[in-house]
Scaffold this motif. Structure first.
Motif, PDB file in Angstrom:
ATOM      1  N   GLN A  82      -9.417   7.363   0.549  1.00 56.34           N
ATOM      2  CA  GLN A  82     -10.163   6.000   0.738  1.00 56.34           C
ATOM      3  C   GLN A  82      -9.287   4.838   0.930  1.00 56.34           C
ATOM      4  O   GLN A  82      -9.628   4.087   1.954  1.00 56.34           O
ATOM      5  CB  GLN A  82     -11.039   5.550  -0.688  1.00 56.34           C
ATOM      6  CG  GLN A  82     -11.960   4.684  -0.339  1.00 56.34           C
ATOM      7  CD  GLN A  82     -12.999   4.507  -1.657  1.00 56.34           C
ATOM      8  OE1 GLN A  82     -12.501   4.065  -2.498  1.00 56.34           O
ATOM      9  NE2 GLN A  82     -14.320   4.650  -1.509  1.00 56.34           N
ATOM     10  N   ILE A  83      -8.107   4.677   0.215  1.00 60.56           N
ATOM     11  CA  ILE A  83      -7.277   3.515   0.582  1.00 60.56           C
ATOM     12  C   ILE A  83      -6.713   3.601   1.908  1.00 60.56           C
ATOM     13  O   ILE A  83      -6.341   2.664   2.418  1.00 60.56           O
ATOM     14  CB  ILE A  83      -6.374   3.548  -0.425  1.00 60.56           C
ATOM     15  CG1 ILE A  83      -5.645   1.934  -0.484  1.00 60.56           C
ATOM     16  CG2 ILE A  83      -5.093   4.375  -0.267  1.00 60.56           C
ATOM     17  CD1 ILE A  83      -5.087   1.537  -1.759  1.00 60.56           C
ATOM     18  N   LYS A  84      -6.304   4.888   2.472  1.00 63.69           N
ATOM     19  CA  LYS A  84      -5.982   5.383   3.735  1.00 63.69           C
ATOM     20  C   LYS A  84      -6.766   4.770   4.911  1.00 63.69           C
ATOM     21  O   LYS A  84      -6.388   4.279   5.720  1.00 63.69           O
ATOM     22  CB  LYS A  84      -5.801   6.858   3.999  1.00 63.69           C
ATOM     23  CG  LYS A  84      -4.378   7.138   3.531  1.00 63.69           C
ATOM     24  CD  LYS A  84      -3.305   7.064   4.846  1.00 63.69           C
ATOM     25  CE  LYS A  84      -2.031   7.597   4.359  1.00 63.69           C
ATOM     26  NZ  LYS A  84      -1.129   7.037   5.616  1.00 63.69           N
ATOM     27  N   LYS A  85      -8.136   4.786   4.576  1.00 65.33           N
ATOM     28  CA  LYS A  85      -9.155   4.318   5.448  1.00 65.33           C
ATOM     29  C   LYS A  85      -9.695   2.988   5.509  1.00 65.33           C
ATOM     30  O   LYS A  85      -9.818   2.270   6.451  1.00 65.33           O
ATOM     31  CB  LYS A  85     -10.435   5.210   5.227  1.00 65.33           C
ATOM     32  CG  LYS A  85     -10.250   6.776   5.503  1.00 65.33           C
ATOM     33  CD  LYS A  85     -11.746   7.272   5.632  1.00 65.33           C
ATOM     34  CE  LYS A  85     -11.522   8.909   6.072  1.00 65.33           C
ATOM     35  NZ  LYS A  85     -13.048   9.447   5.989  1.00 65.33           N
ATOM     36  N   ARG A  86      -9.554   2.395   4.095  1.00 64.67           N
ATOM     37  CA  ARG A  86     -10.134   0.851   4.094  1.00 64.67           C
ATOM     38  C   ARG A  86      -8.955   0.101   3.713  1.00 64.67           C
ATOM     39  O   ARG A  86      -9.248  -1.200   3.730  1.00 64.67           O
ATOM     40  CB  ARG A  86     -11.087   0.880   2.791  1.00 64.67           C
ATOM     41  CG  ARG A  86     -12.203   1.928   3.031  1.00 64.67           C
ATOM     42  CD  ARG A  86     -13.334   1.605   2.239  1.00 64.67           C
ATOM     43  NE  ARG A  86     -14.279   2.643   2.146  1.00 64.67           N
ATOM     44  CZ  ARG A  86     -15.165   2.734   1.314  1.00 64.67           C
ATOM     45  NH1 ARG A  86     -15.347   1.894   0.254  1.00 64.67           N
ATOM     46  NH2 ARG A  86     -16.334   3.674   1.565  1.00 64.67           N
ATOM     47  N   GLY A  87      -7.894   0.553   3.440  1.00 65.91           N
ATOM     48  CA  GLY A  87      -6.926  -0.356   3.002  1.00 65.91           C
ATOM     49  C   GLY A  87      -7.032  -1.170   1.788  1.00 65.91           C
ATOM     50  O   GLY A  87      -7.989  -0.798   1.043  1.00 65.91           O
ATOM     51  N   LEU A  88      -6.282  -1.949   1.355  1.00 68.32           N
ATOM     52  CA  LEU A  88      -6.185  -2.792  -0.038  1.00 68.32           C
ATOM     53  C   LEU A  88      -7.175  -3.936   0.068  1.00 68.32           C
ATOM     54  O   LEU A  88      -7.123  -5.029   0.826  1.00 68.32           O
ATOM     55  CB  LEU A  88      -4.833  -3.350  -0.278  1.00 68.32           C
ATOM     56  CG  LEU A  88      -4.518  -3.313  -1.844  1.00 68.32           C
ATOM     57  CD1 LEU A  88      -4.652  -2.163  -2.606  1.00 68.32           C
ATOM     58  CD2 LEU A  88      -3.101  -3.884  -2.022  1.00 68.32           C
ATOM     59  N   THR A  89      -8.392  -3.716  -0.612  1.00 70.23           N
ATOM     60  CA  THR A  89      -9.227  -4.756  -0.637  1.00 70.23           C
ATOM     61  C   THR A  89      -9.648  -5.248  -2.367  1.00 70.23           C
ATOM     62  O   THR A  89      -8.962  -4.396  -3.077  1.00 70.23           O
ATOM     63  CB  THR A  89     -10.797  -4.313  -0.040  1.00 70.23           C
ATOM     64  OG1 THR A  89     -11.231  -3.043  -0.807  1.00 70.23           O
ATOM     65  CG2 THR A  89     -10.529  -3.947   1.333  1.00 70.23           C
ATOM     66  N   VAL A  96       0.906  -1.153   0.024  1.00 72.60           N
ATOM     67  CA  VAL A  96      -0.090   0.038  -0.090  1.00 72.60           C
ATOM     68  C   VAL A  96       1.006   1.128  -0.003  1.00 72.60           C
ATOM     69  O   VAL A  96       0.535   2.281  -0.675  1.00 72.60           O
ATOM     70  CB  VAL A  96      -0.853   0.025   1.182  1.00 72.60           C
ATOM     71  CG1 VAL A  96      -1.899   1.248   1.161  1.00 72.60           C
ATOM     72  CG2 VAL A  96      -1.727  -1.151   1.230  1.00 72.60           C
ATOM     73  N   LYS A  97       1.910   1.173   0.646  1.00 73.54           N
ATOM     74  CA  LYS A  97       2.891   2.529   0.827  1.00 73.54           C
ATOM     75  C   LYS A  97       3.390   2.660  -0.624  1.00 73.54           C
ATOM     76  O   LYS A  97       3.350   4.056  -1.041  1.00 73.54           O
ATOM     77  CB  LYS A  97       3.969   2.018   1.828  1.00 73.54           C
ATOM     78  CG  LYS A  97       4.086   2.533   3.198  1.00 73.54           C
ATOM     79  CD  LYS A  97       5.330   2.372   3.861  1.00 73.54           C
ATOM     80  CE  LYS A  97       5.306   2.820   5.167  1.00 73.54           C
ATOM     81  NZ  LYS A  97       6.436   2.191   5.878  1.00 73.54           N
TER      82      LYS A  97
END
Lengths: 201, 124
Positions: free
Chosen positions: A159-166, A91-92
């Protein structure tokens, strides 16, 4: 439909919903090709109809256009790297390369706004000649797409900060990468058929 | 996807270098070279098409086996590009040659003819 989830392959393709959404986006891109085709056709037909306004040969500067092209080409590359990092599960890496992509995109927009203001000062405006109307609509529509892409990707980063990789967030990032590469494809044609040919003829 | 394990995606790097080189060659041909204009235009348009190919095949994963290959609607994309070609080439063709009414004479005469015609139309 959502029950089927593959265990292998890129995250964004593992659900049927993801696969269908990506296919739908390709259909949208097909329609975008046609949208830009109409603008290119208008531009080509009105080429040289500059009336009393300056001609493209007088105003187009190779330096600034090349800088814009390199900014956008590099952003397309870093966008590819962002998706590569995403598929490695980082993610980083995804966020870092995406922010670089957006910075390059903003740099491109900055140069484009500077260029438009410069042309307007030289007497080439939307109202001054048919050629310049076609030019500003074509280049401006592309610039608007870049602006939209920057806003869109910024929201996805939040959004990805909040939910992560899905499955869902990875699909959204994959789709914006397609959009971003597509903008580069359109720019290559603007660069070639508008700027380079405008400087040759 | 074996490729995603690698630290540096080689196909992306190659695609990036290719697109940079093609941009520079196109810019050189248009600005610096003394080649005939027609050649320059044909050459740089071919380079643009090649660059679009680089973006599609090296960046946009259109031929990716792991995504099943079935998720790029090829017919739709082909449709889009075919329409684009028809629109641009067709408009240029019609606007360049369409106003020749068969009366002989050079471009200047034609243009005069056109102007007269448009005046006639505006008179109605």
């Amino acid at each position: 439909m959502a029950a089927e989830e593959l265990k292998t392959g890129p995250l964004e393709y593992r659900t049927q919903e993801g696969q269908m959404t990506i296919m739908g986006f390709w259909i949208f891109l097909g329609a975008e090709v046609v949208l830009f085709a109409t603008l290119f056709a208008t531009y080509a037909v009105l080429f040289g109809r500059t009336a009393d306004a300056p001609t493209p040969g007088e105003l187009f500067e190779p330096g600034i256009v090349l800088v814009m092209t390199f900014l956008l080409l590099t952003s397309s590359f870093t966008c590819g790297l962002a998706i590569h990092e995403m598929r490695r599960g980082s993610v980083k890496g995804l966020i870092l390369w995406m922010i670089i992509t957006l910075a390059l995109g903003l740099g491109f927009l900055g140069f484009e706004i500077f260029e438009f203001v410069h042309y307007t000062h030289e007497g080439a405006t939307v109202q001054s000649a048919a050629f310049w109307s076609a030019f500003f609509i074509l280049a401006g529509t592309h610039g608007l797409h870049v602006t939209l892409g920057v806003g869109w990707a910024t929201l996805l980063l939040i959004q990805i900060k909040k939910r992560g990789l899905t499955n869902v967030t990875s699909r959204k990032f994959f789709i914006i990468s397609l959009y971003w590469h597509f903008l580069d494809v359109i720019w290559i044609f603007i660069f070639t058929s508008v700027y380079l040919i405008g400087m040759v003829i | 996807m074996a490729d995603s394990k690698k630290r540096v995606p080689m196909n992306h790097v190659i695609g990036f270098i290719l697109s940079l080189v093609m941009t520079l060659v196109a810019a050189w041909a248009a600005i610096q070279s003394n080649l005939p204009v027609t050649w320059v235009i044909i050459g740089i348009m071919i380079l643009a098409l090649l660059q679009a190919g680089v973006q599609l095949f090296m960046f946009m994963h259109v031929t990716e086996a792991s995504s099943g290959n079935g998720h790029v609607p090829w017919n739709m994309m082909f449709h889009g590009f075919a329409l684009a070609g028809i629109l641009v080439a067709g408009s240029l063709f019609v606007m360049s040659f369409g106003h020749d009414h068969g009366d002989n004479g050079d471009m200047g005469d034609n243009q005069q003819h056109e102007e007269q015609q448009s005046e006639d139309h505006s008179g109605h």
